[in-house]
Design a protein around this motif. Structure first.
Motif, PDB file in Angstrom:
ATOM      1  N   ASP A 179     100.124  64.163 -58.862  1.00  0.00           N
ATOM      2  CA  ASP A 179      99.114  65.116 -58.416  1.00  0.00           C
ATOM      3  C   ASP A 179      99.707  66.092 -57.400  1.00  0.00           C
ATOM      4  N   THR A 180     100.545  65.584 -56.514  1.00  0.00           N
ATOM      5  CA  THR A 180     101.178  66.428 -55.498  1.00  0.00           C
ATOM      6  C   THR A 180     102.079  67.476 -56.140  1.00  0.00           C
ATOM      7  N   VAL A 181     102.904  67.052 -57.096  1.00  0.00           N
ATOM      8  CA  VAL A 181     103.817  67.979 -57.769  1.00  0.00           C
ATOM      9  C   VAL A 181     103.039  69.067 -58.504  1.00  0.00           C
ATOM     10  N   VAL A 182     101.995  68.682 -59.227  1.00  0.00           N
ATOM     11  CA  VAL A 182     101.212  69.660 -59.982  1.00  0.00           C
ATOM     12  C   VAL A 182     100.524  70.641 -59.035  1.00  0.00           C
ATOM     13  N   HIS A 183      99.978  70.151 -57.944  1.00  0.00           N
ATOM     14  CA  HIS A 183      99.308  71.046 -56.996  1.00  0.00           C
ATOM     15  C   HIS A 183     100.286  72.000 -56.322  1.00  0.00           C
ATOM     16  N   GLN A 184     101.509  71.563 -56.088  1.00  0.00           N
ATOM     17  CA  GLN A 184     102.525  72.466 -55.555  1.00  0.00           C
ATOM     18  C   GLN A 184     102.815  73.584 -56.546  1.00  0.00           C
ATOM     19  N   PHE A 185     102.885  73.222 -57.827  1.00  0.00           N
ATOM     20  CA  PHE A 185     103.124  74.205 -58.879  1.00  0.00           C
ATOM     21  C   PHE A 185     101.956  75.185 -58.963  1.00  0.00           C
ATOM     22  N   VAL A 186     100.738  74.650 -58.899  1.00  0.00           N
ATOM     23  CA  VAL A 186      99.548  75.496 -58.967  1.00  0.00           C
ATOM     24  C   VAL A 186      99.464  76.415 -57.748  1.00  0.00           C
ATOM     25  N   ASP A 187      99.800  75.896 -56.579  1.00  0.00           N
ATOM     26  CA  ASP A 187      99.821  76.735 -55.376  1.00  0.00           C
ATOM     27  C   ASP A 187     100.746  77.927 -55.579  1.00  0.00           C
ATOM     28  N   TYR A 188     101.918  77.655 -56.133  1.00  0.00           N
ATOM     29  CA  TYR A 188     102.889  78.739 -56.335  1.00  0.00           C
ATOM     30  C   TYR A 188     102.379  79.737 -57.371  1.00  0.00           C
ATOM     31  N   ILE A 189     101.714  79.247 -58.397  1.00  0.00           N
ATOM     32  CA  ILE A 189     101.138  80.154 -59.394  1.00  0.00           C
ATOM     33  C   ILE A 189     100.164  81.119 -58.728  1.00  0.00           C
TER      34      ILE A 189
END
Length: 210
Positions: free
Chosen positions: A95-105
């Motif tokens: 969940d942390t990795v995906v949210h980091q990716f989404v934040d960057y998007i």
């Protein structure tokens, strides 16, 4: 430090080019119209960028290069942890990795929109596919290492892993394709991550000791 006149001109040119590409896509964008937006002559653009493709890459390149570097860094770190600790990513970590990716998007939403929806005909057209191929390779390497360490009973064929990773990206990048608001994306990701995690846990059966 104060930006020079040339730097300010280049920044204005990139902003106007970005607007043109967003409206018309790479194929439909016109250097003459970009020049008009920027208050320049078409010839003046060539002092900064040799052609339309180079200009497009200047608009999307920094964010594209950063996200590729981050994905490579995450893949390397996961293998490193696996070698040291027998580490297996849990739901919270995923969940942390995906949210980091989404934040960057969302910090670079227009760039991702350009890469996904407006890059046809440019040299960056295949960038998202290159990210997927990178993730396929790193996922397979991670699974192979887990098998080698005796942490998995078995795994699907490589072609199935590749298909699953591609589908994961399609589902994740739907936030850009559908132009979700950040609130909509957060709710979507809240449901998507456990759904994907449960699927991978079912497919990649751990040994009884795990």
């Amino acid at each position: 430090m104060t930006a020079s006149k040339a730097e300010l001109t280049e920044q204005r040119l990139l902003a106007c080019a970005k607007a043109e590409f967003m409206e018309k896509g790479f194929a439909g964008a016109n250097l003459r119209f970009i020049a008009q937006r920027a208050g320049m002559t078409t010839g003046a653009i060539y002092r900064y960028f040799s052609n339309k493709d180079v200009l497009f890459k200047a608009v999307v390149g920094p964010a594209a290069n950063h996200i590729q570097s981050k994905l490579e860094e995450i893949a390397d770190r996961q293998l490193e942890l696996l070698n040291m600790e027998g580490f297996i990513t849990d739901l919270t970590a995923a969940d942390t990795v995906v949210h980091q990716f989404v934040d960057y998007i969302y910090e670079n939403f227009d760039v991702f929109d350009l890469l996904l929806n407006h890059a046809a005909g440019s040299s960056m057209e295949g960038f998202i596919n290159s990210l997927i191929e990178l993730d396929i390779a790193s996922t397979q390497a991670y699974i192979d290492k887990m098998l080698q360490l005796g942490l998995l009973k078995n795994s699907p064929p490589a072609r199935v892993i590749a298909l699953l990773v591609k589908q994961n990206y399609k589902q994740l990048l739907e936030i850009v394709t559908s132009k979700m608001t950040r609130v909509e994306a957060n709710e979507y990701i809240r449901l998507l991550v456990p759904f994907l995690y449960a699927g991978w846990c079912t497919i990649l059966e751990k040994t009884d000791s795990q």
